[in-house]
Scaffold this motif. Structure first.
Motif, PDB file in Angstrom:
ATOM      1  N   ASP A 216      -2.975  -5.553   8.846  1.00  0.00           N
ATOM      2  CA  ASP A 216      -1.794  -6.118   9.489  1.00  0.00           C
ATOM      3  C   ASP A 216      -0.498  -5.488   8.978  1.00  0.00           C
ATOM      4  OD1 ASP A 216      -2.966  -7.863  11.370  1.00  0.00           O
ATOM      5  OD2 ASP A 216      -3.466  -9.268   9.783  1.00  0.00           O
ATOM      6  N   VAL A 217      -0.444  -5.125   7.703  1.00  0.00           N
ATOM      7  CA  VAL A 217       0.706  -4.352   7.220  1.00  0.00           C
ATOM      8  C   VAL A 217       0.752  -3.012   7.954  1.00  0.00           C
ATOM      9  CG1 VAL A 217       1.670  -3.128   5.228  1.00  0.00           C
ATOM     10  CG2 VAL A 217       0.876  -5.480   4.979  1.00  0.00           C
ATOM     11  N   GLY A 218      -0.422  -2.459   8.239  1.00  0.00           N
ATOM     12  CA  GLY A 218      -0.466  -1.219   9.010  1.00  0.00           C
ATOM     13  C   GLY A 218       0.085  -1.388  10.408  1.00  0.00           C
ATOM     14  N   HIS A 219      -0.190  -2.536  11.040  1.00  0.00           N
ATOM     15  CA  HIS A 219       0.371  -2.800  12.373  1.00  0.00           C
ATOM     16  C   HIS A 219       1.893  -2.868  12.299  1.00  0.00           C
ATOM     17  CE1 HIS A 219      -3.658  -3.365  13.626  1.00  0.00           C
ATOM     18  NE2 HIS A 219      -3.792  -4.631  13.271  1.00  0.00           N
ATOM     19  N   LEU A 220       2.398  -3.555  11.289  1.00  0.00           N
ATOM     20  CA  LEU A 220       3.842  -3.699  11.148  1.00  0.00           C
ATOM     21  C   LEU A 220       4.491  -2.333  10.873  1.00  0.00           C
ATOM     22  CD1 LEU A 220       5.609  -6.566   9.241  1.00  0.00           C
ATOM     23  CD2 LEU A 220       6.366  -4.220   8.958  1.00  0.00           C
ATOM     24  N   ALA A 221       3.892  -1.579   9.945  1.00  0.00           N
ATOM     25  CA  ALA A 221       4.460  -0.269   9.607  1.00  0.00           C
ATOM     26  C   ALA A 221       4.408   0.668  10.808  1.00  0.00           C
ATOM     27  CB  ALA A 221       3.689   0.333   8.435  1.00  0.00           C
ATOM     28  N   GLY A 222       3.284   0.656  11.533  1.00  0.00           N
ATOM     29  CA  GLY A 222       3.158   1.535  12.686  1.00  0.00           C
ATOM     30  C   GLY A 222       4.174   1.233  13.761  1.00  0.00           C
ATOM     31  N   ARG A 223       4.396  -0.050  14.044  1.00  0.00           N
ATOM     32  CA  ARG A 223       5.387  -0.440  15.053  1.00  0.00           C
ATOM     33  C   ARG A 223       6.796  -0.058  14.626  1.00  0.00           C
ATOM     34  NH1 ARG A 223       5.549  -1.794  20.061  1.00  0.00           N
ATOM     35  NH2 ARG A 223       6.672  -3.762  19.822  1.00  0.00           N
ATOM     36  N   SER A 224       7.031  -0.003  13.321  1.00  0.00           N
ATOM     37  CA  SER A 224       8.357   0.366  12.818  1.00  0.00           C
ATOM     38  C   SER A 224       8.482   1.868  12.579  1.00  0.00           C
ATOM     39  CB  SER A 224       8.651  -0.381  11.511  1.00  0.00           C
ATOM     40  OG  SER A 224       8.768  -1.775  11.734  1.00  0.00           O
ATOM     41  N   GLY A 225       7.415   2.622  12.797  1.00  0.00           N
ATOM     42  CA  GLY A 225       7.453   4.067  12.601  1.00  0.00           C
ATOM     43  C   GLY A 225       7.579   4.465  11.151  1.00  0.00           C
ATOM     44  N   LEU A 226       6.970   3.679  10.258  1.00  0.00           N
ATOM     45  CA  LEU A 226       7.110   3.903   8.830  1.00  0.00           C
ATOM     46  C   LEU A 226       5.752   3.855   8.142  1.00  0.00           C
ATOM     47  CD1 LEU A 226      10.187   1.569   8.163  1.00  0.00           C
ATOM     48  CD2 LEU A 226      10.213   4.079   8.197  1.00  0.00           C
ATOM     49  N   ALA A 227       5.765   4.150   6.844  1.00  0.00           N
ATOM     50  CA  ALA A 227       4.610   3.982   5.978  1.00  0.00           C
ATOM     51  C   ALA A 227       4.847   2.775   5.082  1.00  0.00           C
ATOM     52  CB  ALA A 227       4.391   5.233   5.131  1.00  0.00           C
ATOM     53  N   ALA A 228       3.789   2.313   4.452  1.00  0.00           N
ATOM     54  CA  ALA A 228       3.904   1.167   3.546  1.00  0.00           C
ATOM     55  C   ALA A 228       3.112   1.426   2.274  1.00  0.00           C
ATOM     56  CB  ALA A 228       3.394  -0.101   4.223  1.00  0.00           C
ATOM     57  N   HIS A 229       3.704   1.044   1.145  1.00  0.00           N
ATOM     58  CA  HIS A 229       2.994   1.001  -0.128  1.00  0.00           C
ATOM     59  C   HIS A 229       2.855  -0.459  -0.537  1.00  0.00           C
ATOM     60  CE1 HIS A 229       3.886   5.358  -1.703  1.00  0.00           C
ATOM     61  NE2 HIS A 229       3.008   5.317  -0.723  1.00  0.00           N
ATOM     62  N   LEU A 230       1.629  -0.866  -0.801  1.00  0.00           N
ATOM     63  CA  LEU A 230       1.365  -2.187  -1.365  1.00  0.00           C
ATOM     64  C   LEU A 230       0.975  -2.014  -2.828  1.00  0.00           C
ATOM     65  CD1 LEU A 230      -0.782  -3.762   1.508  1.00  0.00           C
ATOM     66  CD2 LEU A 230       1.583  -4.341   0.923  1.00  0.00           C
ATOM     67  N   TYR A 231       1.478  -2.900  -3.685  1.00  0.00           N
ATOM     68  CA  TYR A 231       1.215  -2.800  -5.115  1.00  0.00           C
ATOM     69  C   TYR A 231       0.192  -3.871  -5.504  1.00  0.00           C
ATOM     70  CZ  TYR A 231       5.510  -0.216  -4.461  1.00  0.00           C
ATOM     71  OH  TYR A 231       6.455   0.654  -3.985  1.00  0.00           O
ATOM     72  N   ARG A 232      -1.016  -3.412  -5.841  1.00  0.00           N
ATOM     73  CA  ARG A 232      -2.107  -4.340  -6.130  1.00  0.00           C
ATOM     74  C   ARG A 232      -1.727  -5.358  -7.198  1.00  0.00           C
ATOM     75  NH1 ARG A 232      -4.645  -7.690  -7.547  1.00  0.00           N
ATOM     76  NH2 ARG A 232      -6.898  -7.997  -7.743  1.00  0.00           N
ATOM     77  N   ALA A 233      -0.993  -4.945  -8.205  1.00  0.00           N
ATOM     78  CA  ALA A 233      -0.686  -5.828  -9.326  1.00  0.00           C
ATOM     79  C   ALA A 233       0.244  -6.974  -8.933  1.00  0.00           C
ATOM     80  CB  ALA A 233      -0.057  -5.024 -10.466  1.00  0.00           C
ATOM     81  N   THR A 234       0.970  -6.846  -7.831  1.00  0.00           N
ATOM     82  CA  THR A 234       1.932  -7.882  -7.442  1.00  0.00           C
ATOM     83  C   THR A 234       1.333  -8.896  -6.473  1.00  0.00           C
ATOM     84  OG1 THR A 234       2.804  -6.645  -5.544  1.00  0.00           O
ATOM     85  CG2 THR A 234       3.818  -6.225  -7.698  1.00  0.00           C
ATOM     86  N   LEU A 235       0.115  -8.674  -6.003  1.00  0.00           N
ATOM     87  CA  LEU A 235      -0.487  -9.584  -5.031  1.00  0.00           C
ATOM     88  C   LEU A 235      -0.884 -10.889  -5.713  1.00  0.00           C
ATOM     89  CD1 LEU A 235      -2.797  -7.199  -2.976  1.00  0.00           C
ATOM     90  CD2 LEU A 235      -0.505  -7.994  -2.398  1.00  0.00           C
ATOM     91  N   ALA A 236      -0.417 -11.998  -5.149  1.00  0.00           N
ATOM     92  CA  ALA A 236      -0.781 -13.307  -5.700  1.00  0.00           C
ATOM     93  C   ALA A 236      -2.269 -13.548  -5.491  1.00  0.00           C
ATOM     94  CB  ALA A 236       0.032 -14.407  -5.016  1.00  0.00           C
ATOM     95  N   LEU A 237      -2.905 -14.135  -6.482  1.00  0.00           N
ATOM     96  CA  LEU A 237      -4.324 -14.447  -6.391  1.00  0.00           C
ATOM     97  C   LEU A 237      -4.511 -15.881  -5.933  1.00  0.00           C
ATOM     98  CD1 LEU A 237      -5.635 -12.814  -9.686  1.00  0.00           C
ATOM     99  CD2 LEU A 237      -5.600 -11.838  -7.380  1.00  0.00           C
ATOM    100  N   PRO A 238      -5.518 -16.143  -5.114  1.00  0.00           N
ATOM    101  CA  PRO A 238      -5.788 -17.525  -4.715  1.00  0.00           C
ATOM    102  C   PRO A 238      -6.204 -18.364  -5.922  1.00  0.00           C
ATOM    103  CG  PRO A 238      -7.532 -16.046  -3.967  1.00  0.00           C
ATOM    104  CD  PRO A 238      -6.460 -15.181  -4.512  1.00  0.00           C
ATOM    105  N   ALA A 239      -6.078 -19.681  -5.783  1.00  0.00           N
ATOM    106  CA  ALA A 239      -6.342 -20.615  -6.888  1.00  0.00           C
ATOM    107  C   ALA A 239      -7.844 -20.823  -7.052  1.00  0.00           C
ATOM    108  CB  ALA A 239      -5.635 -21.936  -6.626  1.00  0.00           C
ATOM    109  N   LEU A 240      -8.501 -19.809  -7.586  1.00  0.00           N
ATOM    110  CA  LEU A 240      -9.947 -19.807  -7.746  1.00  0.00           C
ATOM    111  C   LEU A 240     -10.324 -19.644  -9.210  1.00  0.00           C
ATOM    112  CD1 LEU A 240     -10.799 -17.411  -4.775  1.00  0.00           C
ATOM    113  CD2 LEU A 240     -11.260 -19.865  -4.854  1.00  0.00           C
ATOM    114  N   SER A 241     -11.553 -19.946  -9.529  1.00  0.00           N
ATOM    115  CA  SER A 241     -12.055 -19.772 -10.891  1.00  0.00           C
ATOM    116  C   SER A 241     -12.163 -18.290 -11.227  1.00  0.00           C
ATOM    117  CB  SER A 241     -13.427 -20.428 -11.027  1.00  0.00           C
ATOM    118  OG  SER A 241     -14.386 -19.730 -10.243  1.00  0.00           O
ATOM    119  N   ASP A 242     -12.196 -17.994 -12.516  1.00  0.00           N
ATOM    120  CA  ASP A 242     -12.380 -16.607 -12.945  1.00  0.00           C
ATOM    121  C   ASP A 242     -13.693 -16.045 -12.408  1.00  0.00           C
ATOM    122  OD1 ASP A 242     -10.006 -16.704 -14.323  1.00  0.00           O
ATOM    123  OD2 ASP A 242     -10.923 -17.116 -16.269  1.00  0.00           O
ATOM    124  N   LYS A 243     -14.700 -16.901 -12.289  1.00  0.00           N
ATOM    125  CA  LYS A 243     -15.994 -16.462 -11.768  1.00  0.00           C
ATOM    126  C   LYS A 243     -15.863 -15.968 -10.327  1.00  0.00           C
ATOM    127  CE  LYS A 243     -20.646 -18.220 -10.707  1.00  0.00           C
ATOM    128  NZ  LYS A 243     -21.514 -19.426 -10.751  1.00  0.00           N
TER     129      LYS A 243
END
Length: 319
Positions: A216-243
């Motif tokens: 979906d970020v690709g859809h947004l970037a493509g419609r805007s005629g741009l590229a996108a960098h996503l930073y894995r370390a900044t992505l919020a994690l869901p409220a799940l157990s370590d397991k």
């Protein structure tokens, strides 16, 4: 008791409307947008075995059928007003229809959106909703407005809904607490309507995350005629157990799982403090997760700035 089409509509889907010129009961409904507003119109189809599991809880299915459409309104910054429902049913099962309609109208009432028409027929279970909203003329959020240098933001964590899907397929086993959390994220998504409205003054482009974050970020970037960098370390994690977070499939669910219905949007770096305040006001964990830049495509970067290899970007409706 055997219900015909008109009994079915009258019993389960006819509700009084207060915002229409003419509602259910004629060949078409009549609606009038408020002065200075444009109509925003979207439709989504859910097919049993493709978009939801056979035997899905009817209440949750009624809720989700409308929620995915409301999410489209949120992504446009629109106020949802009316919707139509077209549904194909294997049989006119009263218990199923009762649960489905209760789930549907529970969410409809929460957001003040009214059912104004549609159609029913016999056939494989298929649910198609068209939703109509309104947004101030010339102010709708679109996918094509992002600018190079904009921040990419996400309204909440991704991945939990996709884990619930994998659990139902039998590909993994979630512990009870994790399963409850993931099931809610899959079956009862919360449309970010208030956020979409708040973004009208701040965001340059927006999309809801339905097919997977990278796709979906690709859809947004493509419609805007741009590229996108996503930073894995900044992505919020869901409220799940370590397991659960350590499951081999989790990374794919996080980046490409889909069914999250969070908002992804872009904004100038000058809007950072106002966006953080908006997130606090709405109790949403808004997070900066990337950057728009000149070029094309989407890369997910690790802590060292190297692109991660992805097996897939998201859901393909025809794969």
């Amino acid at each position: 008791m055997v219900l015909d089409e008109f009994d079915l509509i009258h019993r389960y889907f006819s509700r009084p409307t207060s915002t229409t010129v003419l509602g259910v009961g004629d060949d078409a409904a009549l609606v009038a947008p408020a002065a200075g507003m444009q109509l925003a119109i979207s439709a989504d189809m859910l097919v049993e075995g493709r978009h939801f599991f056979p035997g899905a809880d009817p209440y949750s299915l009624g809720w989700k059928s409308l929620a995915v459409n409301l999410s489209d309104m949120a992504a446009m910054g629109a106020i949802p007003r009316w919707f139509t429902l077209c549904i194909s049913l294997p049989s006119a099962d009263a218990d199923w229809l009762d649960g489905f309609s209760r789930g549907l109208f529970a969410l409809a009432e929460q957001y003040g959106v009214e059912l104004i028409g549609g159609d029913t027929t016999a056939g494989p279970l298929t649910i198609s909703i068209q939703i109509i909203g309104q947004v101030e003329t010339g102010r709708a959020l679109c996918r094509h407005g992002a600018q190079a240098g904009d921040d990419i933001w996400l309204s909440g964590p991704t991945g939990a809904a996709a884990l619930a899907v994998q659990h139902r397929y039998g590909n993994l086993g979630l512990d009870a607490e994790d399963l409850v959390y993931c099931t809610v994220r899959l079956d009862r998504p919360e449309p970010r309507i208030a956020l979409g409205r708040g973004l009208l003054e701040l965001a340059t482009a927006a999309i809801d995350i339905s097919d997977g974050l990278v796709a979906d970020v690709g859809h947004l970037a493509g419609r805007s005629g741009l590229a996108a960098h996503l930073y894995r370390a900044t992505l919020a994690l869901p409220a799940l157990s370590d397991k659960a977070l350590a499951l081999p499939v989790f990374e794919s669910c996080l980046l490409a799982g889909g069914d999250d219905y969070e908002l992804c949007f872009t904004a100038s770096p000058s809007c950072r403090s106002r966006l953080m305040s908006l997130g606090e006001a709405l109790c949403l964990p808004l997070a900066r997760v990337g950057t728009m830049l000149v070029g094309q495509g989407v890369d997910v970067l690790d802590d060292q700035g190297n692109p991660l290899s992805l097996a897939r970007a998201g859901f393909n409706h025809f794969a």
